[in-house]
Scaffold this motif. Structure first.
Motif, PDB file in Angstrom:
ATOM      1  N   LEU A   1       0.521   4.805  -8.037  1.00  0.00           N
ATOM      2  CA  LEU A   1       0.990   4.861  -9.495  1.00  0.00           C
ATOM      3  C   LEU A   1       2.087   3.870  -9.859  1.00  0.00           C
ATOM      4  O   LEU A   1       1.935   3.064 -10.796  1.00  0.00           O
ATOM      5  N   PRO A   2       3.319   4.192  -9.145  1.00  0.00           N
ATOM      6  CA  PRO A   2       4.408   3.528  -9.741  1.00  0.00           C
ATOM      7  C   PRO A   2       4.401   1.866  -9.259  1.00  0.00           C
ATOM      8  O   PRO A   2       4.612   1.075 -10.223  1.00  0.00           O
ATOM      9  N   LEU A   3       3.719   1.776  -8.211  1.00  0.00           N
ATOM     10  CA  LEU A   3       3.512   0.325  -7.792  1.00  0.00           C
ATOM     11  C   LEU A   3       2.722  -0.676  -8.680  1.00  0.00           C
ATOM     12  O   LEU A   3       2.818  -1.526  -9.127  1.00  0.00           O
ATOM     13  N   GLY A   4       1.507   0.075  -9.069  1.00  0.00           N
ATOM     14  CA  GLY A   4       0.332  -0.309  -9.977  1.00  0.00           C
ATOM     15  C   GLY A   4       0.817  -0.531 -11.116  1.00  0.00           C
ATOM     16  O   GLY A   4       0.758  -1.528 -12.175  1.00  0.00           O
ATOM     17  N   ALA A   5       1.729   0.229 -11.946  1.00  0.00           N
ATOM     18  CA  ALA A   5       2.268   0.335 -13.068  1.00  0.00           C
ATOM     19  C   ALA A   5       3.312  -1.211 -13.473  1.00  0.00           C
ATOM     20  O   ALA A   5       3.293  -1.596 -14.345  1.00  0.00           O
ATOM     21  N   ILE A   6       3.772  -1.223 -12.257  1.00  0.00           N
ATOM     22  CA  ILE A   6       4.838  -2.554 -12.574  1.00  0.00           C
ATOM     23  C   ILE A   6       4.301  -3.819 -12.018  1.00  0.00           C
ATOM     24  O   ILE A   6       5.112  -4.760 -12.057  1.00  0.00           O
ATOM     25  N   MET A   7       3.226  -3.922 -11.126  1.00  0.00           N
ATOM     26  CA  MET A   7       2.640  -5.163 -10.970  1.00  0.00           C
ATOM     27  C   MET A   7       2.328  -5.857 -12.110  1.00  0.00           C
ATOM     28  O   MET A   7       1.851  -5.433 -13.349  1.00  0.00           O
TER      29      MET A   7
ATOM     30  N   TRP B   1      -0.166  -8.727 -14.450  1.00  0.00           N
ATOM     31  CA  TRP B   1      -1.481  -9.184 -14.579  1.00  0.00           C
ATOM     32  C   TRP B   1      -1.924 -10.335 -13.888  1.00  0.00           C
ATOM     33  O   TRP B   1      -1.157 -11.196 -13.492  1.00  0.00           O
ATOM     34  N   LYS B   2      -3.414 -10.283 -13.393  1.00  0.00           N
ATOM     35  CA  LYS B   2      -3.905 -11.325 -12.869  1.00  0.00           C
ATOM     36  C   LYS B   2      -3.553 -11.552 -11.619  1.00  0.00           C
ATOM     37  O   LYS B   2      -4.477 -11.770 -10.582  1.00  0.00           O
ATOM     38  N   ARG B   3      -2.405 -11.651 -11.073  1.00  0.00           N
ATOM     39  CA  ARG B   3      -2.202 -12.198  -9.638  1.00  0.00           C
ATOM     40  C   ARG B   3      -0.848 -11.695  -9.387  1.00  0.00           C
ATOM     41  O   ARG B   3       0.254 -11.765 -10.173  1.00  0.00           O
ATOM     42  N   ALA B   4      -0.555 -10.698  -8.348  1.00  0.00           N
ATOM     43  CA  ALA B   4       0.861 -10.380  -7.884  1.00  0.00           C
ATOM     44  C   ALA B   4       1.429 -10.641  -6.593  1.00  0.00           C
ATOM     45  O   ALA B   4       0.190 -10.789  -5.885  1.00  0.00           O
ATOM     46  N   ARG B   5       2.485 -10.053  -6.126  1.00  0.00           N
ATOM     47  CA  ARG B   5       2.947 -10.215  -4.853  1.00  0.00           C
ATOM     48  C   ARG B   5       3.494  -8.741  -4.401  1.00  0.00           C
ATOM     49  O   ARG B   5       4.268  -8.274  -5.132  1.00  0.00           O
ATOM     50  N   ILE B   6       2.938  -8.283  -3.404  1.00  0.00           N
ATOM     51  CA  ILE B   6       3.311  -6.819  -3.367  1.00  0.00           C
ATOM     52  C   ILE B   6       4.752  -6.749  -2.754  1.00  0.00           C
ATOM     53  O   ILE B   6       5.432  -5.866  -3.486  1.00  0.00           O
TER      54      ILE B   6
ATOM     55  N   MET C   1      -6.925  -9.695  -5.650  1.00  0.00           N
ATOM     56  CA  MET C   1      -7.030  -8.550  -5.049  1.00  0.00           C
ATOM     57  C   MET C   1      -5.594  -7.739  -5.029  1.00  0.00           C
ATOM     58  O   MET C   1      -5.571  -6.408  -5.369  1.00  0.00           O
ATOM     59  N   VAL C   2      -4.697  -8.382  -5.354  1.00  0.00           N
ATOM     60  CA  VAL C   2      -3.258  -7.709  -5.624  1.00  0.00           C
ATOM     61  C   VAL C   2      -2.948  -7.862  -7.079  1.00  0.00           C
ATOM     62  O   VAL C   2      -2.624  -9.227  -7.171  1.00  0.00           O
TER      63      VAL C   2
END
Length: 653
Positions: free
Chosen positions: A405-411, A413-418, A344-345
């Protein structure tokens, strides 16, 4: 004779299109190489014949051949050469010929640059593209023939609509059509993939350049139209939520969503079904825009035609292609099963949210545009949906999109931690909050729109810079120079969106307006500038008469500039236009419009102070330049080269 040859070439192109839409499809189904190979020379022949037809019509306009009815209705011998040429597409029939010219150009480009495609997919893409051409060739030949002759030619023409006699409107339609019609390629790729029974990462790589090119041209076309409305119509605005403006904006929003969705298909083989649907709907909204402009169901200053019969024909085209594509989409659901799994993240989830926001905002614009028509047909009531509705319903989605948008662009792939993804963006957040605080401190008792817009715009620009820098790793500036052009393109486009946010919010929040009757020699003030109407003269242009004012703009005792607002009258068309006098600056425009002479002496003068106005178009240029950078990335030119010679896929059932 040239006119007749142009008409004959158009009919011949129609016949070639019919052959191209059938033979390669059968060849792909039967695996007959010769039949599939027919698609490429047919696409080239179709383009060359259409280009000759368009050149023949252009020749008639340039030479003022008033035996051609279309030239009589849309040209005049005294018109400047630029507007004689732009008069070719400044009307319904000629603009549709430009439409099919661009349609066949994209088909020819698919044959020229489609060497990396599997033969069966290439044949099917070209066949579907040609089927679209068949429909529009039929539309032109049977309802909108641009080559009709007059038995008794007049001595001169009736002139082009004066509003269209402007450089901005000369170049606006071709760019807009390159975007509109370019989305037909995404449709053709989607339908061909469904017939082929294969939607995979390679398909995502193949469809992205075509989507990017269409989005780029749409961006330029919309920006040119907005710029023209700003300086030509004299009302001082840049966007009116006019139905025809919305008709171009809706496919732009869907194309932006498709661009991001195709990335997920390419990188993770997820969102296949959604991406195919977006590819179909992007062209669907282009057809809806064509219907709005040419059916006469909605009144607009931009509308080309007022003919219900033509509107019904376009509705039939829309029903056949959208209905057929969506039916095929439902039948092929099994081939679009997603393979990539993500949490989900993750960047995938961020792109899904991006797609949802863009698609819902497009739906909001569609409802607001079409609702007056629905209300009149269903309830017999005449309603108008204006800027207040669109500003209230559309803006919240853009605010959320800008925040994410800026947060999504830097995440990753597959799994991230906010928390981990957000950490590099803290300096961008601090900068954005600082700019917001500065805007709040400067203004007194004003709307929140300005400070919030400053925050969002700065957040987007700074976030794009952080995203670009984060890709350098430990390489620093040396690594920055070697980043792929697609990374640079993404950052530049996102920064362009931020600058547009800054421009729109600054203009809407802090604009000042003054309307008064001004005597010759009188001075008045607006936003710290002193304006004086020095003189007014009657000036004769090439094909118009002008009441031209000389307005001096001062800051204190220093003369900033002298602008010349005009009120023009075109005697042949018997139509007035307004030419604003604008002193352009990096941080503001001073905008002056002159009106009629008053009974008691003096002239009606409207003046505006418009902060950050040029940032709107500067940001649009940056967005388009970012798209061009991405399009020039070598990975788009060598995509899927390993599958160049092997025919893959399953035959149509």
């Amino acid at each position: 004779m040239i006119t007749e040859l142009g008409h004959f070439a158009l009919i011949l192109a129609f016949l070639v299109a019919i052959v191209q839409s059938v033979v390669p499809l059968v060849g792909a189904a039967k695996r007959w190489p010769g039949w599939m190979a027919l698609a490429e020379p047919a696409a080239n022949a179709q383009f060359l014949l259409t280009a000759f037809s368009f050149a023949a019509l252009t020749y008639a306009f340039v030479t003022s051949d008033f035996s051609v009815e279309l030239v009589v209705l849309n040209s005049h011998s005294l018109k400047p050469m630029l507007y004689k040429v732009s008069g070719v597409w400044g009307n319904h029939e000629g603009s549709m010929l430009l439409w099919v010219l661009i349609l066949t150009l994209f088909g020819a480009c698919a044959s020229w640059f489609g060497g990396n495609l599997p033969p069966t997919l290439r044949a099917r893409v070209l066949a579907v593209q040609s089927a679209i051409a068949v429909a529009f060739f039929a539309f032109i030949i049977f309802t909108s023939n641009p080559f009709l002759r007059l038995a008794m030619p007049p001595m001169d023409g009736q002139d082009l609509n004066p509003l269209l006699q402007d450089p901005g409107l000369a170049f606006h339609p071709p760019f807009l059509y390159l975007g509109y019609v370019g989305l037909s390629m995404t449709f053709s790729f989607a339908v061909a993939a469904l017939i082929e029974g294969r939607v995979d990462a390679a398909w995502g790589r193949w469809v992205r350049p075509w989507t990017l090119a269409a989005w780029l041209f749409l961006t330029i076309g919309i920006a040119l139209g907005s710029w023209w409305a700003y300086y030509e119509l004299g009302w001082g605005g840049f966007w009116f939520w006019d139905p025809v403006e919305n008709a171009s904006f809706m496919p732009w929003l869907i194309a932006a969503a498709l661009l991001h969705s195709a990335i997920v298909v390419e990188k993770r083989e997820a969102l296949k079904s959604w991406t195919i649907l977006l590819a179909i709907m992007a062209f669907g909204f282009s057809l809806i825009g064509t219907f709005i402009v040419r059916s006469g169901v909605i009144t607009s200053v931009h509308a080309f035609a007022n003919d219900p019969e033509r509107g019904v024909f376009i509705l039939m085209i829309l029903a056949v292609f959208m209905g057929g594509a969506l039916t095929l989409y439902a039948a092929r659901a099994s081939v679009m099963e997603a393979k990539g799994i993500f949490s989900m993240v993750s960047r995938e989830s961020a792109l899904v949210m991006n797609n949802i926001l863009l698609a819902v905002s497009c739906f909001v614009v569609f409802i607001g545009t079409i609702w007056p028509l629905v209300a009149e047909l269903a309830m017999g009531r005449k309603l108008s949906v204006g800027a207040p509705f669109f500003n209230m319903a559309f803006t919240p989605f853009m605010v959320v999109l800008a925040l994410l948008l800026p947060l999504g662009a830097i995440m990753p792939w597959k799994r991230a931690r906010i928390a981990r993804s957000f950490k590099p963006l803290i300096p961008a957040l601090v900068l954005a909050l600082s700019v917001m605080g500065l805007a709040w401190a400067i203004q007194t008792e004003r709307t929140l729109l300005g400070p919030i817009g400053m925050f969002l715009g700065t957040w987007l620009v700074a976030g794009a810079a952080v995203d670009l820098w984060s890709r350098t790793g430990k390489g620093g500036f040396a690594r920055l120079k070697r980043l792929p052009r697609a990374d640079w393109g993404k950052a530049v486009s996102h920064a362009g969106v931020g600058i547009v946010f800054l421009g729109v919010s600054g203009l809407m929040a802090w604009e000042q307006e003054d309307i008064r009757v001004v005597q010759i020699g009188e001075r008045f003030e607006i936003a710290g500038f002193t304006l004086s109407l020095d003189r007014v003269e009657e000036v004769e242009g090439a094909n118009y008469l002008s009441t031209m004012g000389w307005v001096t703009i001062r800051k204190g005792d220093r003369v900033i500039s002298v602008v010349n607002p005009e009120k023009r009258v075109y005697p042949v068309a018997r139509m007035p236009t307004t030419e604003a006098g604008i002193d352009n600056g990096f941080l503001r425009d001073v905008y002056v419009v002159i009106g009629d002479e008053q009974a008691g002496g003096g002239y009606a003068v409207r003046s505006y102070y418009k902060p950050l106005a040029n940032w709107i178009w500067g940001g649009s240029i940056l967005m388009a330049f970012g798209g061009l950078l991405s399009l020039s990335d070598r990975r788009h030119r060598v995509a899927a080269g390993a599958r160049k010679t092997k025919a893959v896929g399953v035959p149509a059932e």
